[in-house]
Scaffold this motif. Structure first.
Motif, PDB file in Angstrom:
ATOM      1  N   ASP A  55       7.197  68.167  13.007  1.00  0.00           N
ATOM      2  CA  ASP A  55       5.731  68.150  13.087  1.00  0.00           C
ATOM      3  C   ASP A  55       5.147  69.245  13.974  1.00  0.00           C
ATOM      4  O   ASP A  55       3.935  69.406  14.033  1.00  0.00           O
ATOM      5  N   GLU A  56       5.988  70.010  14.708  1.00  0.00           N
ATOM      6  CA  GLU A  56       5.448  71.070  15.546  1.00  0.00           C
ATOM      7  C   GLU A  56       5.090  72.298  14.713  1.00  0.00           C
ATOM      8  O   GLU A  56       5.665  72.542  13.647  1.00  0.00           O
ATOM      9  N   GLN A  57       4.141  73.088  15.202  1.00  0.00           N
ATOM     10  CA  GLN A  57       3.804  74.336  14.546  1.00  0.00           C
ATOM     11  C   GLN A  57       4.853  75.386  14.902  1.00  0.00           C
ATOM     12  O   GLN A  57       5.277  75.499  16.055  1.00  0.00           O
ATOM     13  N   VAL A  58       5.244  76.162  13.907  1.00  0.00           N
ATOM     14  CA  VAL A  58       6.324  77.125  14.103  1.00  0.00           C
ATOM     15  C   VAL A  58       5.891  78.288  15.001  1.00  0.00           C
ATOM     16  O   VAL A  58       6.656  78.729  15.877  1.00  0.00           O
ATOM     17  N   GLU A  59       4.687  78.800  14.843  1.00  0.00           N
ATOM     18  CA  GLU A  59       4.295  80.035  15.528  1.00  0.00           C
ATOM     19  C   GLU A  59       4.334  79.919  17.047  1.00  0.00           C
ATOM     20  O   GLU A  59       4.859  80.814  17.716  1.00  0.00           O
ATOM     21  N   PRO A  60       3.775  78.859  17.669  1.00  0.00           N
ATOM     22  CA  PRO A  60       3.887  78.759  19.127  1.00  0.00           C
ATOM     23  C   PRO A  60       5.330  78.677  19.613  1.00  0.00           C
ATOM     24  O   PRO A  60       5.671  79.221  20.665  1.00  0.00           O
ATOM     25  N   VAL A  61       6.184  78.000  18.840  1.00  0.00           N
ATOM     26  CA  VAL A  61       7.590  77.901  19.220  1.00  0.00           C
ATOM     27  C   VAL A  61       8.259  79.268  19.126  1.00  0.00           C
ATOM     28  O   VAL A  61       9.017  79.680  20.017  1.00  0.00           O
ATOM     29  N   LEU A  62       7.969  79.995  18.062  1.00  0.00           N
ATOM     30  CA  LEU A  62       8.502  81.354  17.929  1.00  0.00           C
ATOM     31  C   LEU A  62       8.090  82.226  19.104  1.00  0.00           C
ATOM     32  O   LEU A  62       8.898  82.975  19.662  1.00  0.00           O
ATOM     33  N   GLU A  63       6.827  82.152  19.485  1.00  0.00           N
ATOM     34  CA  GLU A  63       6.320  82.975  20.576  1.00  0.00           C
ATOM     35  C   GLU A  63       7.035  82.645  21.882  1.00  0.00           C
ATOM     36  O   GLU A  63       7.360  83.539  22.666  1.00  0.00           O
ATOM     37  N   ARG A  64       7.298  81.378  22.117  1.00  0.00           N
ATOM     38  CA  ARG A  64       8.012  81.004  23.337  1.00  0.00           C
ATOM     39  C   ARG A  64       9.460  81.469  23.290  1.00  0.00           C
ATOM     40  O   ARG A  64      10.002  81.984  24.281  1.00  0.00           O
ATOM     41  N   LEU A  65      10.115  81.317  22.141  1.00  0.00           N
ATOM     42  CA  LEU A  65      11.524  81.705  22.038  1.00  0.00           C
ATOM     43  C   LEU A  65      11.709  83.218  22.114  1.00  0.00           C
ATOM     44  O   LEU A  65      12.778  83.692  22.509  1.00  0.00           O
ATOM     45  N   ARG A  66      10.683  83.971  21.752  1.00  0.00           N
ATOM     46  CA  ARG A  66      10.771  85.440  21.873  1.00  0.00           C
ATOM     47  C   ARG A  66      10.934  85.877  23.319  1.00  0.00           C
ATOM     48  O   ARG A  66      11.333  87.002  23.590  1.00  0.00           O
ATOM     49  N   ARG A  67      10.651  84.991  24.275  1.00  0.00           N
ATOM     50  CA  ARG A  67      10.757  85.306  25.690  1.00  0.00           C
ATOM     51  C   ARG A  67      12.067  84.809  26.305  1.00  0.00           C
ATOM     52  O   ARG A  67      12.240  84.874  27.526  1.00  0.00           O
ATOM     53  N   VAL A  68      12.969  84.312  25.477  1.00  0.00           N
ATOM     54  CA  VAL A  68      14.255  83.817  25.982  1.00  0.00           C
ATOM     55  C   VAL A  68      15.261  84.963  25.968  1.00  0.00           C
ATOM     56  O   VAL A  68      15.629  85.472  24.905  1.00  0.00           O
ATOM     57  N   PHE A  69      15.696  85.375  27.158  1.00  0.00           N
ATOM     58  CA  PHE A  69      16.664  86.467  27.248  1.00  0.00           C
ATOM     59  C   PHE A  69      17.969  86.076  26.569  1.00  0.00           C
ATOM     60  O   PHE A  69      18.455  84.958  26.725  1.00  0.00           O
ATOM     61  N   GLY A  70      18.520  87.027  25.830  1.00  0.00           N
ATOM     62  CA  GLY A  70      19.767  86.813  25.102  1.00  0.00           C
ATOM     63  C   GLY A  70      19.576  86.708  23.605  1.00  0.00           C
ATOM     64  O   GLY A  70      20.507  86.979  22.838  1.00  0.00           O
ATOM     65  N   LEU A  71      18.360  86.324  23.160  1.00  0.00           N
ATOM     66  CA  LEU A  71      18.097  86.211  21.722  1.00  0.00           C
ATOM     67  C   LEU A  71      17.643  87.563  21.174  1.00  0.00           C
ATOM     68  O   LEU A  71      16.730  88.188  21.705  1.00  0.00           O
ATOM     69  N   THR A  72      18.280  88.003  20.103  1.00  0.00           N
ATOM     70  CA  THR A  72      17.944  89.301  19.517  1.00  0.00           C
ATOM     71  C   THR A  72      16.925  89.193  18.394  1.00  0.00           C
ATOM     72  O   THR A  72      16.150  90.124  18.168  1.00  0.00           O
TER      73      THR A  72
END
Length: 397
Positions: A55-72
């Motif tokens: 039920d969560e919106q994908v875009e806010p989650v994507l934006e947060r995960l883009r700031r996780v070091f280690g993810l390419t």
């Protein structure tokens, strides 16, 4: 509605026997980043991480995960059964939801990765079948295997397949908190926050050390530095800020030392105090925002003379960068607008008109002889305050 995001990592896959340790830490950091979304789950799947959203919106989650070091990179994916019709339908949905150019027919290609070798069709055969179905359903589209507007990716796995069309770049680097702790000399300027961010990108846990000279510098200047620490915490999970009362040190330097060496001696005192804090806190190195040749205290001669007061490693991530590159990076990581606020820090007061650019160690030591160095360091460390900033506060803001 259940949705999924695939998160990829690169450099960690080159690690040897300790690769699993880095993967576990990355997964922990991803789960920490997902805390605001109660229904989100993350699990490792063969060199990647699959995030499941309810039920969560994908875009806010994507934006947060883009700031996780280690993810390419990251991709919103549709998880489908191992069925050719399911592949066709999902691929058509990818094209229908994609942004397309105006003035000409949009183009696409289908790219298939088949890790499940038991699937009866090979990768080229699946691509042909799915591409043909897309052309029949969407006749306005054209195939371009070299420079397509949209690539439809199909990853055929053992139990399911992932179909997607977006690849969102991640920040890369190594997982936060994977490389030990270091003290960042954090001013209110442009450079030091960028240096700290680059350290965090390599897995360093930051403890920032700020030198505050009230009333020569205002409380607004300290608030500015706290904001910078909070921004950095939004990237690295947390940042502890040590605020050093530096007024008495600067006053003593101005009273007892020759003006051309003010900056050199001030920096040596900063490193002495930072060294003491680092040893109390178990920090393994110090880090600064210095760039070679940018100002008088950043010549090789100055760096050598200033470094002599500590035997801790002094890391300078910006040493080979010019100001244009540093400003560009500050804008990208979100610190620039705060750094340029017009509140002076201690490095910008008592600046002599003709600072020495190539001070020798001998003349710096001679200039410091009238100073009660040990007493000044002891007092400054004793009056230092500490505050910790957390990523969750950045999200809330």
């Amino acid at each position: 509605m259940v949705q999924h995001i695939v998160a990829r990592y690169g450099e960690m896959s080159l690690k040897g026997k300790n690769r699993s340790d880095f993967e576990r830490l990355l997964l922990r950091n991803i789960r920490a980043a997902l805390r605001p979304w109660q229904g989100a789950k993350a699990e490792r799947i063969a060199g990647r991480v699959l995030i499941t959203l309810e039920d969560e919106q994908v875009e806010p989650v994507l934006e947060r995960l883009r700031r996780v070091f280690g993810l390419t990179s990251l991709s919103p994916v549709e998880v489908v059964n191992l069925d050719l019709d399911a592949f066709r339908s999902a691929a058509i949905r990818v094209l229908q939801s994609s942004e397309t150019p105006t003035g000409r027919p949009p183009t696409f290609k289908v790219e298939v990765k088949r890790t499940n070798k038991r699937f009866p069709l090979n990768s080229p055969q699946v691509a042909d079948e799915v591409g043909g179905a897309c052309l029949r359903a969407l006749p306005q589209w054209r195939v371009d295997v070299h420079h397509p507007d949209v690539t439809v990716y199909i990853h055929i796995r053992d139990e399911e397949a992932h179909v997607y069309g977006r690849v969102v770049p991640g920040v890369g680097g190594m997982p936060a908190h994977s490389a030990g702790r270091a003290g960042l000399l954090l001013s209110g300027g442009i450079d030091s926050p960028v240096a700290g961010w680059l350290g965090m990108k390599r897995g360093v846990t930051l403890e920032a050390i700020h030198f505050h000279s009230f009333p020569f510098t205002s409380e607004r200047a300290l608030e500015k530095v706290e904001t910078l620490a909070q921004i950095l915490a939004g990237w690295g999970g947390r940042v502890t800020l040590h605020t050093v009362h530096f007024t008495d040190v600067q006053t003593a330097i101005r009273k007892h030392c020759p003006a051309p060496l003010y900056i050199t001696i001030m920096r040596r005192m900063m490193l002495r105090i930072a060294d003491r804090i680092a040893r109390q806190r178990g920090l393994l190195a110090l880090m600064t925002g210095e760039s070679l040749g940018q100002v008088a205290s950043q010549t090789l001669e100055s760096m050598r003379t200033i470094n002599a007061v500590t035997n801790l490693p002094v890391l300078r991530p910006l040493v080979g960068m010019d100001k244009v590159e540093i400003i560009r990076m500050a804008r990208e990581i979100g610190t620039y607008d705060t750094s340029i606020l017009p509140y002076e820090d201690c490095c910008t007061i008592f600046v002599p008109p003709n600072p020495r650019t190539k001070p020798s160690l001998e003349e710096a030591e001679a200039a410091e002889e009238p100073l009660p160095v040990d007493a000044l360091v002891e007092d400054a460390v004793a009056r230092t305050t500490m505050k910790t900033f957390h990523a969750e506060d950045s999200i809330a803001d």
